[in-house]
Scaffold this active site. Structure first.
Site, mmCIF file in Angstrom:
data_model
loop_
_atom_site.group_PDB
_atom_site.id
_atom_site.type_symbol
_atom_site.label_atom_id
_atom_site.label_comp_id
_atom_site.label_asym_id
_atom_site.label_seq_id
_atom_site.Cartn_x
_atom_site.Cartn_y
_atom_site.Cartn_z
ATOM 1 N N PRO A 36 0.798 -1.362 -0.064
ATOM 2 C CA PRO A 36 -0.243 -0.018 0.127
ATOM 3 C C PRO A 36 0.831 1.312 -0.161
ATOM 4 O O PRO A 36 0.267 2.301 -0.215
ATOM 5 C CB PRO A 36 -1.055 -0.025 1.299
ATOM 6 C CG PRO A 36 -0.384 -1.423 1.972
ATOM 7 C CD PRO A 36 0.658 -2.247 1.348
ATOM 8 N N GLU A 37 2.150 1.336 0.314
ATOM 9 C CA GLU A 37 2.804 2.360 0.228
ATOM 10 C C GLU A 37 2.903 3.244 -1.083
ATOM 11 O O GLU A 37 3.197 2.533 -2.106
ATOM 12 C CB GLU A 37 4.234 2.139 0.883
ATOM 13 C CG GLU A 37 4.241 1.510 2.201
ATOM 14 C CD GLU A 37 3.646 2.416 3.360
ATOM 15 O OE1 GLU A 37 3.301 3.721 2.958
ATOM 16 O OE2 GLU A 37 3.707 2.068 4.490
ATOM 17 N N GLY A 38 3.083 4.451 -1.003
ATOM 18 C CA GLY A 38 2.986 5.168 -2.220
ATOM 19 C C GLY A 38 4.401 5.679 -2.683
ATOM 20 O O GLY A 38 5.427 5.200 -2.201
ATOM 21 N N PHE A 39 4.292 6.123 -4.030
ATOM 22 C CA PHE A 39 5.599 6.529 -4.658
ATOM 23 C C PHE A 39 6.645 7.508 -3.866
ATOM 24 O O PHE A 39 7.838 6.703 -3.897
ATOM 25 C CB PHE A 39 5.176 7.456 -5.868
ATOM 26 C CG PHE A 39 6.075 7.829 -6.825
ATOM 27 C CD1 PHE A 39 7.209 6.879 -7.313
ATOM 28 C CD2 PHE A 39 6.403 9.233 -7.310
ATOM 29 C CE1 PHE A 39 7.774 7.184 -8.243
ATOM 30 C CE2 PHE A 39 7.189 9.472 -8.294
ATOM 31 C CZ PHE A 39 8.147 8.441 -9.063
ATOM 32 N N ASN A 40 6.437 8.116 -2.935
ATOM 33 C CA ASN A 40 7.169 9.081 -2.599
ATOM 34 C C ASN A 40 7.820 8.493 -1.143
ATOM 35 O O ASN A 40 8.943 8.851 -0.703
ATOM 36 C CB ASN A 40 6.710 10.284 -2.047
ATOM 37 C CG ASN A 40 6.647 11.360 -3.451
ATOM 38 O OD1 ASN A 40 7.585 11.386 -4.047
ATOM 39 N ND2 ASN A 40 5.253 11.496 -3.922
ATOM 40 N N HIS A 275 0.872 22.300 -2.759
ATOM 41 C CA HIS A 275 0.599 20.772 -2.827
ATOM 42 C C HIS A 275 -0.506 20.591 -2.017
ATOM 43 O O HIS A 275 -0.415 20.675 -0.757
ATOM 44 C CB HIS A 275 1.785 19.913 -2.540
ATOM 45 C CG HIS A 275 1.368 18.409 -2.586
ATOM 46 N ND1 HIS A 275 1.730 17.666 -1.508
ATOM 47 C CD2 HIS A 275 0.707 17.691 -3.509
ATOM 48 C CE1 HIS A 275 0.998 16.482 -1.772
ATOM 49 N NE2 HIS A 275 0.568 16.417 -2.932
ATOM 50 N N LEU A 276 -1.651 20.444 -2.500
ATOM 51 C CA LEU A 276 -2.792 19.856 -1.714
ATOM 52 C C LEU A 276 -3.236 18.598 -1.761
ATOM 53 O O LEU A 276 -3.866 18.090 -2.608
ATOM 54 C CB LEU A 276 -4.055 20.999 -2.272
ATOM 55 C CG LEU A 276 -5.206 21.041 -1.497
ATOM 56 C CD1 LEU A 276 -4.977 21.471 -0.023
ATOM 57 C CD2 LEU A 276 -6.152 21.993 -2.071
ATOM 58 N N THR A 371 4.585 12.625 2.254
ATOM 59 C CA THR A 371 5.794 12.447 1.700
ATOM 60 C C THR A 371 5.809 12.960 0.415
ATOM 61 O O THR A 371 7.020 13.452 -0.202
ATOM 62 C CB THR A 371 6.031 11.029 1.420
ATOM 63 O OG1 THR A 371 5.115 10.360 0.841
ATOM 64 C CG2 THR A 371 6.253 10.200 3.130
HETATM 65 C C1 GFB Z 1 -1.771 7.857 4.151
HETATM 66 C C2 GFB Z 1 -0.377 7.485 3.348
HETATM 67 O O1 GFB Z 1 -0.352 8.325 2.370
HETATM 68 C C3 GFB Z 1 1.115 8.469 1.492
HETATM 69 O O2 GFB Z 1 0.931 9.285 0.559
HETATM 70 P P1 GFB Z 1 1.805 10.871 0.618
HETATM 71 O O3 GFB Z 1 2.596 10.610 1.665
HETATM 72 O O4 GFB Z 1 1.157 11.852 0.549
HETATM 73 O O5 GFB Z 1 2.543 10.504 -0.806
HETATM 74 P P2 GFB Z 1 2.804 9.312 -1.679
HETATM 75 O O6 GFB Z 1 3.609 8.178 -1.028
HETATM 76 O O7 GFB Z 1 3.583 9.866 -2.931
HETATM 77 O O8 GFB Z 1 1.422 8.800 -2.209
HETATM 78 C C4 GFB Z 1 0.094 9.727 -2.802
HETATM 79 C C5 GFB Z 1 0.262 9.345 -4.401
HETATM 80 O O9 GFB Z 1 -0.796 10.134 -4.754
HETATM 81 C C6 GFB Z 1 -0.742 10.880 -5.883
HETATM 82 N N1 GFB Z 1 -0.796 12.340 -5.612
HETATM 83 C C7 GFB Z 1 -1.045 12.806 -4.503
HETATM 84 N N2 GFB Z 1 -0.881 14.236 -4.460
HETATM 85 C C8 GFB Z 1 -0.704 14.463 -6.020
HETATM 86 C C9 GFB Z 1 -0.315 15.701 -6.786
HETATM 87 O O10 GFB Z 1 -0.558 16.694 -6.080
HETATM 88 N N3 GFB Z 1 -0.369 15.275 -8.058
HETATM 89 C C10 GFB Z 1 -0.173 14.243 -8.746
HETATM 90 N N4 GFB Z 1 0.081 14.231 -9.958
HETATM 91 N N5 GFB Z 1 -0.340 13.122 -7.760
HETATM 92 C C11 GFB Z 1 -0.454 13.287 -6.370
HETATM 93 C C12 GFB Z 1 0.870 10.360 -6.512
HETATM 94 O O11 GFB Z 1 0.370 9.074 -7.064
HETATM 95 C C13 GFB Z 1 1.597 10.061 -5.071
HETATM 96 O O12 GFB Z 1 2.447 9.010 -5.493
HETATM 97 C C14 GFB Z 1 1.030 6.997 0.887
HETATM 98 O O13 GFB Z 1 2.396 6.961 0.707
HETATM 99 C C15 GFB Z 1 0.910 5.751 1.980
HETATM 100 O O14 GFB Z 1 0.749 4.634 1.160
HETATM 101 C C16 GFB Z 1 -0.540 6.171 2.836
HETATM 102 O O15 GFB Z 1 -1.559 6.025 1.803
#
Ligand code: GFB
Length: 412
Positions: A36-40, A275-276, A371
């Protein structure tokens, strides 16, 4: 030097190199992260693994194999193939290699002679937690606590999720309880495990060797976005935000080892970067995330305060929220790819372009504990922005104590 002397010297060197290679054969470290972890967050785990490989390389020829991108929970654009994405689509491989030896997964398959990983170690926390509440670094082979995501096939090999490479199998899977920084795994990998290829699953279990230290920043600086994504971001800045590197004092060098920007040297483009984060951040009704109305109020006040008449918004808001945001903030600019662009760039590429544009704004505000926002902070730190223009976040509408993000100063 006369020719025969030169030959002899070369011969000694080659013999020494071969002897060294026999003594220290090439070994491959692979890794993956909790699905479940995201890209960042995954980008953060890369830094931990790069640090581990650096430690391992003190005694052996270890190479880090880059886990292909794909099947990420947040990458939901329909009808787009988003698995088996090599790192080269998002990052500059030569830049990564300037920090630590890395190869793409397909190179690993080609080099190692087949789609087999010899040993998977599934990292897990200690079932008993911290003993007596005392933090202690330790690592032990232990029975698996959770149900394994790997199952044996008829030939006795393990199958599981190997980034969409169905043909990949693993010879052995065991669990490892680990508590501590990434390099506590080094002695075990070096001395107890003889497999040529070892994969650490749930690699996020181990921590940074030294968060925000010199080595952390070296690896982070080497994570240069792929050139085509930077160029698209730059074109967008020039076209819609009146922003160019010369004007904004953000001139970039292709070679990250040569970038040493002084703090506050960057001016940034004449726009507010936002960044929202929405979706799962609002579903949990978190106290630190604003309503759209609250966010727009803050955006307007920051534009006024910083004398900016343009605002760039990066967001993962759904269509309904986006329509509302557009109604409340009609002057906002967004990077909105066509379907064809999206197919080419993928959700990951679009996220990077959004981050790149936010990183070049005169003033930036992000979302609490995202992140995605943290990686923008780092990018701005690398570009040399005044920390006051970077480490800012929205507050929840009724958040009493709204602590702002920490400034992690770059170390060269
Ligand atoms: C609650 C946690 O939140 C964590 O999210 P968090 O740190 O914001 O950040 P990320 O780990 O990157 O996960 C959020 C994902 O949502 C999309 N996303 C979010 N904001 C934007 C944006 O402004 N523009 C675009 N193009 N895409 C966006 C993008 O695919 C990004 O990789 C997750 O890694 C964890 O798995 C968990 O869900």
């Amino acid at each position: 030097m006369e020719t025969s002397g030169y030959r002899r010297m070369l011969c000694y060197r080659m013999q020494a190199l071969n002897a060294c290679r026999q003594k220290h054969p090439k070994r491959y470290l692979l890794y993956d992260v909790n699905p479940p972890e995201g890209f960042n967050l995954r980008r953060d785990v890369y830094i931990r693994m790069a640090s581990l490989v650096k430690t391992l390389r003190r005694h052996g020829d270890w190479v880090l194999v880059l886990p292909p991108w794909g099947r990420l929970y947040h990458w939901q654009s329909p009808d787009i193939h988003q698995t088996r994405i090599p790192w080269g689509e998002f990052f500059s491989l030569t830049s990564l290699q300037g920090n630590v030896p890395v190869i793409e997964y397909e190179e690993f398959i080609a080099e190692s002679g087949g789609p087999f990983i010899e040993q998977v170690l599934v990292l897990q926390n200690y079932a008993e937690g911290w003993t007596d509440g005392k933090w202690e670094e330790k690592v032990d082979e232990r029975p698996c606590v959770e149900r394994l995501m790997y199952s044996k096939d008829k030939q006795g090999y393990y199958r599981g999720w190997f980034w969409g490479y169905e043909e990949t199998r693993c010879v052995n899977v065991t669990c490892l309880s680990a508590q501590g920084h990434a390099s506590i795994l080094a002695p075990l990998l070096q001395n107890n495990i003889t497999s040529t290829s070892v994969m650490l699953d749930r690699a996020e279990t181990v921590l940074h060797d030294l968060y925000a230290g010199k080595d952390y920043w070296n690896t982070r600086r080497s994570m240069v976005f792929a050139k085509h994504l930077r160029l698209l971001g730059d074109e967008f800045r020039a076209m819609y935000l009146n922003s160019t590197d010369e004007q904004d004092q953000t001139v970039y060098n292709e070679d990250w080892t040569l970038i040493k920007n002084k703090l506050s040297s960057a001016r940034g483009g004449p726009y507010l970067g936002v960044h929202l984060r929405r979706k799962d951040f609002i579903w949990g009704h978190r106290e630190d995330v604003p309503s759209l109305k609250g966010a727009v109020k803050k955006i307007r006040s920051l534009m006024k305060k910083n004398n900016l008449d343009r605002v760039f918004v990066a967001t993962d808001a759904d269509d309904e929220e986006l329509a509302e945001l557009k109604r409340m903030l009609p002057e906002m600019t967004r990077f909105e790819p066509t379907w064809e662009d999206l197919e080419l760039l993928k959700d990951g590429g679009v996220a990077i372009i959004d981050q790149w544009i936010c990183a070049h704004a005169r003033y930036f505000i992000g979302t609490s504990v995202s992140t995605f926002s943290f990686r923008i902070h780092e990018e701005r730190e690398i570009l040399g922005f005044d920390p006051k223009t970077t480490y800012n976040r929205f507050c929840g509408d009724s958040e009493n104590v709204c602590e702002q993000p920490t400034h992690w100063k770059i170390v060269y």
